[in-house]
Structures are given as structure tokens and as C-alpha cells.
Design an enzyme around this catalytic site. Sequence first.
Site, PDB file in Angstrom:
ATOM      1  N   TYR A 193      -6.894   7.729 -27.673  1.00 28.27           N
ATOM      2  CA  TYR A 193      -8.061   7.238 -26.951  1.00 28.27           C
ATOM      3  C   TYR A 193      -9.103   6.769 -27.946  1.00 28.27           C
ATOM      4  CZ  TYR A 193      -8.774   8.138 -21.962  1.00 28.27           C
ATOM      5  OH  TYR A 193      -8.811   8.057 -20.606  1.00 28.27           O
ATOM      6  N   VAL A 240       0.846  -1.190   0.000  1.00 26.20           N
ATOM      7  CA  VAL A 240       0.000   0.000   0.000  1.00 26.20           C
ATOM      8  C   VAL A 240       0.881   1.239   0.000  1.00 26.20           C
ATOM      9  CG1 VAL A 240      -1.879   1.208   1.162  1.00 26.20           C
ATOM     10  CG2 VAL A 240      -1.620  -1.265   1.463  1.00 26.20           C
TER      11      VAL A 240
END
Lengths: 638, 686
Positions: free
Chosen positions: A558, A353
Site C-alpha cells: 500500500y 447485479v
Amino acid sequence: MASNSSGGGGEGGSSDRQRIAQQRLRIIAGHLQRPADDGLIVLAAECKGQNNKTEASSEGRTVPRRRQEIMKWNGWGYSDSKFLFNKKGQAEFTGKRYRLSGMIMPALKDWFEGTFGASLQHKTPATPVLTSSAVQPPTLNEAFVEELKSTGISFSHNAEDRVFRAHGHCLHEIFALREGKFGRVPDMVVWPNCHNDVVKIVELACKHNVCLMPYGGGTSVSSALECPPEETRSIVSLDTSQMNRILWIDEKNLTAHVEAGIVGQDLERLLNESGYCTGHEPDSMEFSSLGGWVATRASGMKKNIYGNIEDLVVHIKMVTPRGVIEKSCQGPRMSTGPDIHHFIMGSEGTLGVVTEVTMKIRPVPEYQKYGSVVFPNFEQGVACLREVAKQRCAPASIRLMDNEQFKFGHALKPQVSSIFTSFLEGLKKLYITKFKGFDPNRLCVATLLFEGDREKVLQHEKQVYDIAAKFGGLAAGEDNGQRGYMLTFVIAYLRDLGMDYYVIGESFETSVPWDRVLDICRNVKARIVRECKDKGVQFPPLSTCRVTQTYDAGACVYFYFAFNYRGLSDPVHAYEQVEHAAREEILANGGSLSHHHGVGKLRKEWMRETVSNVGMGMLKSVKEYVDPQNIFGNRNLL
Amino acid sequence: MASKAVYTHRDPMLKKRDDFEDILEERRSSSDLRYALKCYTPVLYKGLTPCNASLLKGMVLQSDQLHYVISQMSKGTGRATDDIQEEAMAILDEMAHSLQLSTIRFFAFTLSKVFKTLFRSICVNEEGIQRLQQAIHEHPVVLLPSHRSYMDFLLMSYLLYTYDLALPVIAAGMDFMGMKFVGEMLRMSGAFFIRRSFGGDKLYWAVFSEYVKTMLKIGFAPVEFFLEGTRSRTSKSLTPKLGLLNIVMDPFLKGEVFDVNLVPISISYERILEESLYARELLGVPKPKESTSGLFKARKVLSEDYGSIHVYFGQPVSVRSLAQGKVNRCQFSLVPRHIPKRPSEEIHSFVNDSAYKLVRAQEENMVLKPWVLLVSLLLQNHHQNQGSADAGQRKGVALDELTAQALWLRDLSREYGAFLHWPDHTPPSEVVSSSLSLHQGLVRICEGRVHLAVEQAAAGVGQPQGTVTPEEELLSQAVVILSCVSYRNQALHVFLRPALLASAIHTASSNNKQEVFNSFSFLRNMFSNEFILCPGATVQDFEEACYLLMKTGALQVTQQEVLVTESGHRTVAFLTNMLDPFLQGYQVVCRFLCEEATDSLTEKLFIPAVRKFIIKLLLEGRLRYAEVLSSDLQKNVLAALLRLGAVQKVKGAAPGTLKINTVMVNSLEDTLGGKLPTQKTVSARL
Ligand SMILES: Cc1cc2nc3c(=O)[nH]c(=O)nc-3n(C[C@H](O)[C@H](O)[C@H](O)COP(=O)(O)OP(=O)(O)OC[C@H]3O[C@@H](n4cnc5c(N)ncnc54)[C@H](O)[C@@H]3O)c2cc1C
């Protein structure tokens, strides 16, 4: 974007901008006058105690522990903001948060019906409420829970909390939620408040062999947050949203030390208050978190000035099953073997984390200006972007939409608005299509965003427009540009509208060398159309693309595609096959597996060929060393 | 729209084919002039970049690829780039077409006249035309006609003009350039000229490949070329040449276009204009230089009846679907696409496989006329009579017997999927007699019996009887035989696989299935330069052959055994006889290499030497098949032996010197003759 943020593109015209910027400058000046000895502003130090649980929201942080209080559980964004077709059949955007909020978009219905062959008569509403009984009861690791309790870290095994953290925003994930279907969901959610909390949680997880899955903003679009169905251990979602403080700002070195759970809009807003910004603005910045950016190697719209996440981080702290990994100093560059940050960045929650990050910051720019250029065709547009990149004079952001997106943009024009001066716009359109002989079915538009001090911006602007002119580009005004950027924040909401009427869709991205840009755009779009046809899709799909980032050696492209799935028995499967084929096509055309969305589980099958066998082995051996028990068992990437 | 499977191994009987329309019919009833001046507005490629012939040259000269090659050359040789650029320009000028509609109109007019005198009909499958039109609209198109005649490419352009389709640009051999006027005419009708050999000339290759690719990429026009590289003199399809196919697939593989459509086109001539010309050429009468006068001197040609032509436009084949799962296009991501690179092993075998599939697709849609069956039977009969060379025996076959056999063969060939045009509503005897009469130069009917016109051929040599040497007589008979063989060859592809199996059963020492397969596999391998046999498809071919023979009841195939049935003997005998000339021919060439070849044998000397050897055998009556005199067969044997390593080209010695591994050649010969069992190592296991 949301109007409660001041960092994004939502604010008024350039004069507006100017005013705000000047205000910020005053604030900066204020800081500088402060007798502070070393320019260090300490904003928080100790771990937030359990007594001030509400601190986050009371400080105006966006994300509460119970996300469902403000966000949709089965769609994008805030519960109060959504597109709908009103009784008159006009499209409307509800709520008050965005520039488009409360407005009517008269052209959208025609565009929608015409493009997809959809009809307002044929609705596919979502399951209205989450039925907790449909959610699998949690598999709890009692010993873990017991010990966790004693740490005082808050947690929950409420069904809503768990379902909320079982998904990102891939089409199949949202589709299933709308149908009220839940697969494997985390058994429990924990909310650490600080780095030390995370250390404790990870220790306990190792001790009791519990599977941990870090959860940041939940905006993943790579199936990264999906629980592996084969996981038999208790799965604990580690929600970082309460680790959301800026711990200090170092004005001498222009860095800020921030907890990794902070979401983009909060980070920018809080920094702005001190006269700074990071300039990192991914389209998901309202909800995505700093830790998520690091974990996925995110990219922001204004990377041309500020850089991508890897350029922005100075120091990272990550808690792993082996302990904490971090560098010993904050030198701006080091030659100390392979950069360990690069094991962390892009690790997608498989190693540990990320808890704290030192990031570069910049003074809020004095001046911002939008712009747009219309090109006779996409080829010319790409050639212009290439030239801009070659001359290394790209504005903060430069994006080129193809003709379909240009039309889509027009369909989203609101009825009345001061900035959408439709009459003038109409004239301009006439000018473009008639006088200059641009073919309305071929022309395309580039949107621009300039930032910096006023003079330089104006100079820069001229340089870019001069290049554009060489490629037949005509300046098409600030409004067109601004609308383009605004749309990126509402486009995710639009997908939900489509899904109400049998239309499903998704976007995906790649990066590709310059000489391949046109080819990849053409081929991938054509592949999508062909695959949809093969899969029995009844109407031609919307298959469009845009070039969103420029680099020295290539660009980020994209693709958006959407189709009407009436008549298909398994639309999600068909959709996934098409997306799969499109990805194959991207790779076959020299495109990368991902420019910034990451791999997750969605694109994992291509990892080996992407990084080679040896590369795969390297990554695996790191995982093996850092996390031999596979505590971070979300099974992304490898 | 483009079909996935180019060639399928399903029951060939089920193949569906389109109907034909005769385009000459309208020409006979309306004005040729008006037709030549008609309004011509073809459907074009949707992604077309408008361009003309000279702009096109500019694009080629400006291309990154050419720039790269030129600068590399300049660095390597020290020559100035301008200098090389000029050379490139000269190459391009020599090569480029200058397609003009007016020339096409001129040809439309004159060819209408010519075609009407030469041919009864020119039949085209119009559905194929529609598919083609759509294909042209969708993607860049490559037209791949079969090549049997000079006529082919004029005919193609004529047809496309007739149907208002985009006119092609055609890759033609340089030899046409010899005919000055015609060469320029052809250039103006869309031909561009390639040197026959340009081995290591990198500049030439760069200009040439860039020229073709540019035309394809911008959708300038359909690109047409002949996969077989040259006209087949034998009517058998030739082993495909890969150069141009490589070039036209490249833009797809490198992602420069979404797809390329390849359209196999089968042109079948009922009578080939070059019939005896080819036979002579194969027998070693040197090929006449393709000169203008030569082509037009054929006045005699114009007065004859050449029957009909069938042109079948096949399913467009998408390169994309061909490559699906076969080629990983990522391999082109790591080097700039304009830098020329040798195709990888993977690409090479992909292109090669595709080429075979396409030639098979051409073969499949070749229209066979009853004559092809008749001549197959007559040839077999001829050789059998020759075997029992009793002078007293009556020559030929009785007409009604021939008709009966033809009907049997008609049914068999249909079962095998032949695209046979047998007029079912005409009485068989009439079908037979009209077929024979169209080919009266090759057959005679005498006292109700039909035989090949070999005696007349010998007599026709023109000299008083006594002065004709036996060799001359043999050669002039061979002209007739080879002409006949070229018609029989049209049907070979239909019978090939079953015939290989029949011969394998014949040569294998037992009925054991594995052994038969080994033997099949050996023959298939041996003959893979002779016939179109797709690489790597041995098992598939074996299964297809078994399937067909079982289907017609000629064979029983169990787990272990392959058995010819009682009723199957006729079929099996026919099939074995069909392949026998090739088996014998290959053995004879092997024998020559073992017995006669000297150390100084070169590739160049090989043909004359082996021919001499064969003539001797034929004259001595030790060999029946005059067709073995075909240099085509002889070259194929040599190619096969080189491929198998039984013969090697020696480096360092006189160019093309051949080194013969006598032991190996010998054992190949014996295996072909069934004297040696096939070695297990040669073949895959079933
Ligand atoms: C509408 C939309 C627009 C988007 N636009 C962009 C864009 O412009 N640029 C861009 O880069 N991406 C974009 N994305 C993708 C997504 O926002 C990014 O991948 C983002 O970085 C994910 O951050 P998150 O906080 O939401 O992470 P999550 O979605 O919660 O998690 C993503 C992954 O990171 C891991 N992770 C999260 N936090 C941590 C942590 N603290 N430590 C370790 N691992 C962690 C998770 O385990 C998971 O594997 C967009 C997505 C959407 C839906």
C-alpha cells in the site's frame, strides 16, 4: 472501527476479547442445543414487502435509504465523526463511535505542520451544504418510470440522493464535492428489496434502454461509480443497500446465504449473534457491501485465516440482461470448465447485479491477540515477513509500516487513555532508540493480529516473535499493534482534515513478487517525491508505504501519499499526474495493476497491457454476449 | 537535476558552458605533500551500504545471479559447483580492485609533480564538479570520460581526489596487467581489470557483470569506464561499445535502483602525449606492448611542453529520463531478475542510442584550441599545393594569410557551436604564433610562410639521404600528416553535418532537395562507422546541417532546392575539402577490394594488403591523402561494407575469410565518387 461493530479491531484489550469470545461460544452452544433438525437457521425467506420499508433500520441495519441522514455527502464516513483542530490548535476526533472519538491528539498538529509545511492559518473549508440547483436536472425515461412505479419498487430523483450515488472516494471525487461541483450524476435511484426486484428492474431497463449502475456501499476508489459523461441515456443507480438480510445459515456446511447489499459491519454483527463470522474485514467494512466485494474482488485484512473474497464465496447469484447466472449446486470445488464465478468476481458492475451470495462462515474465534514488532529498518522487516510467509505461519493479519508511517502513528497518540499507556510507551521508545541503537529515522514497525484458540494463539505468537528476532525485531507490545489496526478505520477521516488545510492525498495498492518488494517500495516512493517536485508542489510530499498482506509468492503493498497544494493552480490535476506516474512506476517494477481496489475507470488505460490483447478480447466477448445493449453501462474495466 | 536532453539540436551557438579553473595553479603555490595528506571526506551516495573491497567480493560470490550461472554450468558440464565456484573466485581475484586511499595519496603527490612539469594548466569546470557531487549523493553514478590517453584515468582519480569527491572504481583493460608493478598500483588506485575478449565465457561474464552491478547498486563508488572502449588514436570519437553500458543500465531497468546518473566527461589535451606513437601505430608499426619500462622510458616526454588539459564534467544524464517513453520495463517482470538474459531488441537499440548520445555529449564539450583550426587549414593547403605539384611553387601559406583564414574559421566554428578557446584579448597574430610554436614538431615557419614539417620528417629518418627508400620517406611524412590529422579530427564533429551536406551537394547531380537529401543520407550511412552519427537521426542531421549553412548565409534552402550562395562557396569548399580525404579513402579501399582482392583475403590480411595498395597509389601520385594509410580508416571502411552487406565473412573457410560482392562494392565506389546517383532505396524520404 465503529464501536457498534464487534467484529473489528476496536474492542478492548485481549482479556476483553476473551470475555466476548466466551460469550459467543455460549451462543454457539445454544444453537447447537436447539432441536433444529438440520442445523439450518432460516432468517428470512420472502421478499420484504413494501409495507415494512423501515424494517432495515429498525432491525439495526446501518445503511438507510437516505444515506445523507447519517453520512457525510462530501467526505468520509459518519456525519458525527470527524477530525478537527480545536480552538487551542489541538487535533480532536469528534463523535462517540470509535475508540479515538472524543480524544485529543496533541502531537498531530506539529506532525501535520512539520510534514506538509501546512499551517492552521491557511484553511480551505468545504462548501457547507449541497445546493440542489447546482445539480443537473434528471433525464428521465418516462416509460421506464411508469412501469417501475407499477412494480412498487421505491425510487427517487431527489438531487441529494442522486449526488450521493455519483461518486466513490477517490480524491478527485471528494475534492469536487467539497467545491460544490457536480458532473454527470445518476438521473434516478432505485432501491430493490430483493433478488426478484432486481430481476424486474433489469428487465425494464432492457426494455426501455436505460443505463443501470449497481451501487453497493459507495466506497469504490477506482472511479467505478462515476457516471460516464458521454452517456446520453437515463442513468439509474441501483442501490442494493436494502437487500441486506441473511437469508439462512447452514451450520452443517458452515455457510450463510446473504443478500448482496449487506454491509460488512452488519454482516459480521448479525453472524456474531449466531456465533459465527465470515472473517472478511476489508478496511472499508463499515460501509462496503458484499456485492461490492464480489464485484471488485475485495480483500480483507484477515485473509490469512479466512481467505479473500474469491476463497469465501461458495455460490453467487447475479441478474444480467440475459437472465440470472448461477451454479446448480454448492459443491466446494468443481471442474466444470472455467469457473463462471470468475466472470462475476471483478466484473465491477459491468455485467449485472449480484443479488445473493452463499459465503463460508466460521465460528467466532475464541481468542484474539494483537502484537507488534519493531525492526531496525524496513529491509529487515520485509525479510521477516518473507520468512513468515515462507514458513506459512502468518497470523490473521501482519502488516509492516515504514518509518514515516511509524512516526505518523505516534503523531496520532491520544492524550489520555488507559490503553495508550504513554509513559510506558515512552520508556519503550527509549529502549528501542537508545539502548538497542535503533535509528528512530529508520526503524519500522509490524503490527500483528492472532486469532484462534488460546493455546494455539500463544504458540503461534511465539513462533512469529522468534522469527522476528532473527531479523533484529523486538516485540513492542499489544497496544502498538492495536493502535495500528484502529488507525486503518480513521485514516479515511484524516484525509478530510487534510483537505481543510490545503493537504490532499490518497492511497493506492499493488501486489508484487517477494523479490521485488523492497525495490518497488523504494522506487515508487521516490517517484512520488520526484513527480511532486516536477509538478510544482512546494513542499516535499508525504510518501510512505506498508506491506499489508503476505502470500506464498509475494505481498500486497500500500502506498500513501499526500502533499500541501498551496501555490498550485490545479491541485487535482497535479495530484492525478503524480498518481498516474506512480502507477506507471509500479507496473515498471513488476507490480500488478491492482491487488484489490479494482480497475474501474481510473486504471482502465492499463488493462490491455495487463491482461494481453487476447485476454481483453475474451472479456469483451463475454460483455458482448451478456449485455449487448450495454445496459450496465458504467464503462468500468474494458 | 539530471538533464532530459543529452544532446539538443537547437542552435548550437546558444549552448551554455561553464567556466574553467586551473587546478595546477594552487599546486604550484602550495605543498604537494600537504595536499597528498589532506583530509579527505567525500560526499557519498545517500543510499550507501557500507562495504569494503573484500566484503564486496563476498557479495558478488553470494549473489543469486552467480549461483544461478554456476548451477547451470554444473548441470551442463557435470563439473562440481564447488569447482566452478572456485573458478569464479579466481576470476574475481584477477579482476577486483583494491582501492586504497594511501595509493591515491601517493599518486596525488607524484602526479602533482609530473603534471606540473608536463602541463601549463589543468582546467576543470567547477560547476560540473558541483553537479557531480550532487549526482553522487542522489543516485549511483557512472563516470564516462573520453579516452585519448593513458593519462585519462589517473587524471580522473586525481581530480576527484582534489575536489574531495568519491573516488571511482575504473574498468581497465587487461593489458595493463602486463606491467606488474604498475598494474598493482593501478588496482590499488581503484582500477579493476577486464579481459579484452571473453566471448562465450558465461562464468566470466556473470562474475564481471555482477561485480559492476553490485558496486553500483550498493553505491560503493562511482563506476568509471570508457564508452569508446579504447584510446582513440585518431582523436575522433570511437563508435561506443555497449557491453558495460548495458551492465550499468541494467539495475535501473530491473528496478533495483531508482536511477543511475551517467556523467559524460570530456578531456581535451592541447598536445597528446602519445601523438606520434599513435601515428606510427596507425601506419602499421606494431603497438609497443604496454610495459612498465616503456611508460617510464619517456624521459623525452617529460622535458616537453604539452600545453594545457581541459576537463569538462558534463550534465549528469539520468538513465531514467533516457528510458522515459523508450523502454517498457515491464518486460523484466516475467523472468526472475537474476537469470541472465540477452537484451531484447528494444533494450539493445535503447542502449545503443543512449551510447551515441553520450558520446555526442562528450564531443560537444571538448575544448578546441586555435591550433586545431590552424592545422585544418594547413592540411587543406598542403594537399592543394600537392595537387598543383609544380616544383616552383612556394610552399605553405603566408603567416598573415593563415591568420586571416584562421579568424574566418574561428567565426565559422563558433557559429557551429564549437567550444573554442580562442583568447579574444590577445592579438590574432600572437595567438597563431604561440599555437604554432607549441607544435613545432609538426609545422615549420620559413620566410614568413607556414607549412607542415614533412621534409624534416623524412630527413629525420636518420639514414644518409640516398639509402631512404621512397616508401620509407612516404611513411615518415605520413607520421607527421597523421599527427596533424589527429588535431584536425578534434574539430570534425563541429563541421561534420554541414560537411556531409556540402559533399552531398557536390556529389548530387542536381540541386533538387530530395536528391541532395538522398545523397546526404547515403554519405551519412556510408560513414556511420567513421563518425559519431546517432542511429536514426538522418532527417534531424540534415535539418541541422541546412540550418547551420543557412544561418551563415552559405546556403539557400527552399521547398524544392538547395542552392549554394555566392558568398557561400568558401565555406562549402572548406567543408568539402575537410571530408574529401575520407571520401577518397573509402573509394580507394573499395577499388582495392574490386581490383586486388583475392578469394583468400582474410580480415587479418586485409590491412597489410590494402596498405600496400595505397602506398603504391600514393607513390604514383594517384592519391593525395597520406592519411588514407590510417588503419583506422581502412578498418572502418571494411566495417561499413560488412554492415551494408557488400562484403561478407564466409563461414566454414579460413577464419575471417572475406567474400566480396564486387558489383556492389563497385557501385558504392562510384556513388561515393558522384559517378552514380544515389539509389532511392538506400535513403528515407525527407
Ligand atoms: C477507506 C477505504 C478502505 C478500503 N479498504 C479496502 C480493503 O481493505 N479491501 C478491499 O478490498 N477494498 C477496500 N476498499 C475499496 C472498496 O471498499 C472495495 O472496492 C469494496 O469492495 C467496494 O464495495 P462497495 O460495496 O462500497 O461497492 P461500490 O463502491 O458501491 O461499488 C464498487 C463497484 O462494484 C459494483 N457493485 C457494487 N455492488 C454490486 C452488486 N451488488 N452487483 C454488481 N456490481 C456491484 C459497482 O457498480 C462498482 O462498479 C477501501 C475503500 C476505502 C474508501
